[in-house]
Design a protein around this motif. Structure first.
Motif, PDB file in Angstrom:
ATOM      1  N   PHE A  28       0.802  -1.214   0.000  1.00 51.86           N
ATOM      2  CA  PHE A  28       0.000   0.000   0.000  1.00 51.86           C
ATOM      3  C   PHE A  28       0.839   1.270   0.000  1.00 51.86           C
ATOM      4  O   PHE A  28       0.384   2.312  -0.459  1.00 51.86           O
ATOM      5  N   LYS A  29       2.073   1.217   0.471  1.00 51.56           N
ATOM      6  CA  LYS A  29       2.940   2.396   0.392  1.00 51.56           C
ATOM      7  C   LYS A  29       3.177   2.777  -1.064  1.00 51.56           C
ATOM      8  O   LYS A  29       3.104   3.944  -1.427  1.00 51.56           O
ATOM      9  N   LEU A  30       3.456   1.794  -1.885  1.00 52.81           N
ATOM     10  CA  LEU A  30       3.637   2.049  -3.310  1.00 52.81           C
ATOM     11  C   LEU A  30       2.327   2.510  -3.940  1.00 52.81           C
ATOM     12  O   LEU A  30       2.286   3.494  -4.671  1.00 52.81           O
ATOM     13  N   PHE A  31       1.249   1.812  -3.637  1.00 51.70           N
ATOM     14  CA  PHE A  31      -0.033   2.141  -4.229  1.00 51.70           C
ATOM     15  C   PHE A  31      -0.511   3.525  -3.830  1.00 51.70           C
ATOM     16  O   PHE A  31      -1.121   4.240  -4.612  1.00 51.70           O
ATOM     17  N   CYS A 138       0.857   0.573 -14.519  1.00 51.24           N
ATOM     18  CA  CYS A 138       0.950  -0.746 -15.151  1.00 51.24           C
ATOM     19  C   CYS A 138       1.691  -1.727 -14.229  1.00 51.24           C
ATOM     20  O   CYS A 138       1.240  -2.856 -14.034  1.00 51.24           O
ATOM     21  N   ALA A 139       2.788  -1.285 -13.647  1.00 45.88           N
ATOM     22  CA  ALA A 139       3.565  -2.161 -12.769  1.00 45.88           C
ATOM     23  C   ALA A 139       2.751  -2.563 -11.539  1.00 45.88           C
ATOM     24  O   ALA A 139       2.752  -3.739 -11.151  1.00 45.88           O
ATOM     25  N   THR A 140       2.033  -1.623 -10.941  1.00 47.03           N
ATOM     26  CA  THR A 140       1.290  -1.946  -9.729  1.00 47.03           C
ATOM     27  C   THR A 140       0.080  -2.827 -10.027  1.00 47.03           C
ATOM     28  O   THR A 140      -0.221  -3.744  -9.262  1.00 47.03           O
ATOM     29  N   VAL A 141      -0.596  -2.572 -11.133  1.00 51.30           N
ATOM     30  CA  VAL A 141      -1.743  -3.418 -11.487  1.00 51.30           C
ATOM     31  C   VAL A 141      -1.267  -4.836 -11.778  1.00 51.30           C
ATOM     32  O   VAL A 141      -1.876  -5.805 -11.325  1.00 51.30           O
ATOM     33  N   ASN A 142      -0.168  -4.969 -12.493  1.00 50.79           N
ATOM     34  CA  ASN A 142       0.375  -6.305 -12.747  1.00 50.79           C
ATOM     35  C   ASN A 142       0.745  -6.999 -11.441  1.00 50.79           C
ATOM     36  O   ASN A 142       0.506  -8.199 -11.276  1.00 50.79           O
ATOM     37  N   CYS A 143       1.302  -6.257 -10.504  1.00 46.90           N
ATOM     38  CA  CYS A 143       1.656  -6.823  -9.198  1.00 46.90           C
ATOM     39  C   CYS A 143       0.408  -7.337  -8.481  1.00 46.90           C
ATOM     40  O   CYS A 143       0.382  -8.467  -7.994  1.00 46.90           O
ATOM     41  N   LEU A 167      -4.880   1.248  -5.731  1.00 44.06           N
ATOM     42  CA  LEU A 167      -4.364   2.163  -6.711  1.00 44.06           C
ATOM     43  C   LEU A 167      -5.428   2.568  -7.709  1.00 44.06           C
ATOM     44  O   LEU A 167      -5.157   3.213  -8.684  1.00 44.06           O
ATOM     45  N   MET A 168      -6.648   2.201  -7.429  1.00 42.14           N
ATOM     46  CA  MET A 168      -7.677   2.289  -8.428  1.00 42.14           C
ATOM     47  C   MET A 168      -7.823   3.632  -9.064  1.00 42.14           C
ATOM     48  O   MET A 168      -7.933   3.730 -10.204  1.00 42.14           O
ATOM     49  N   VAL A 169      -8.010   4.622  -8.414  1.00 41.91           N
ATOM     50  CA  VAL A 169      -8.233   5.892  -9.070  1.00 41.91           C
ATOM     51  C   VAL A 169      -8.188   7.014  -8.073  1.00 41.91           C
ATOM     52  O   VAL A 169      -8.798   8.041  -8.268  1.00 41.91           O
TER      53      VAL A 169
END
Length: 173
Positions: A28-31, A138-143, A167-169
């Motif tokens: 969640f820190k990244l997101f 893209c990277a986070t959704v793939n993760c 990370l949705m929106v």
């Protein structure tokens, strides 16, 4: 049903992250940076891109969440069917097509990304901030897709729609 032998009842993201909060905290820190940072990408664009990437990955759970979020933001959900068929013919803003092409290639064949692919994004009028946001999204959704699919979370589990992918929106969770 989870693939985790010690926790077969972990059948949705809410239960998984409640059981393993440290994993969730790190992710969640990244997101949080992706969702809350200033971005030239609108919430609708982020939802469409997230749904498209999840569809490419055949991650039904995430696809359903992104589609529901996009619909709540006023996106016609028919656009997702159009994107599945042929995103070049989809009824979307032409400026989104290079973004869709880029995330498709980055998701399916990342080793084939070239400077020309990035240049197409810039030629469409997007700046470096938008480009970097697309790559990070893209990277986070793939993760997330790989986490969901790797653990065995299915789209028919109870929290589809109620669990908002972080990370949705830029929506609060």
């Amino acid at each position: 049903m989870s693939y985790l032998p010690s926790n077969p009842d972990l059948n949705n993201m809410t239960a998984l992250l409640a059981k393993y909060p440290r994993r969730g905290l790190l992710m969640f820190k990244l997101f949080d940076d992706v969702k809350n940072g200033m971005s030239p990408l609108s919430p609708q664009t982020r939802a469409v891109l997230g749904g498209f990437i999840s569809t490419l990955n055949h991650c039904d759970y995430c696809t359903a969440n992104y589609q529901q979020t996009a619909e709540a933001l006023g996106v016609d959900v028919r656009v997702f069917k159009q994107l599945q068929r042929n995103f070049n013919k989809a009824d979307i803003d032409a400026r989104l097509k290079p973004l869709l092409f880029y995330v498709k290639k980055l998701t399916l064949t990342p080793q084939k990304i070239t400077a020309a692919d990035a240049q197409a994004v810039f030629t469409a009028g997007w700046d470096e901030a938008a480009f970097l946001d697309v790559v990070c999204l893209c990277a986070t959704v793939n993760c997330i897709n790989r986490l969901v699919m790797g653990v065995g979370i299915q789209a028919d589990q109870p929290d589809v729609g109620s669990f908002q992918l972080p990370l949705m929106v830029g929506l609060s969770t």
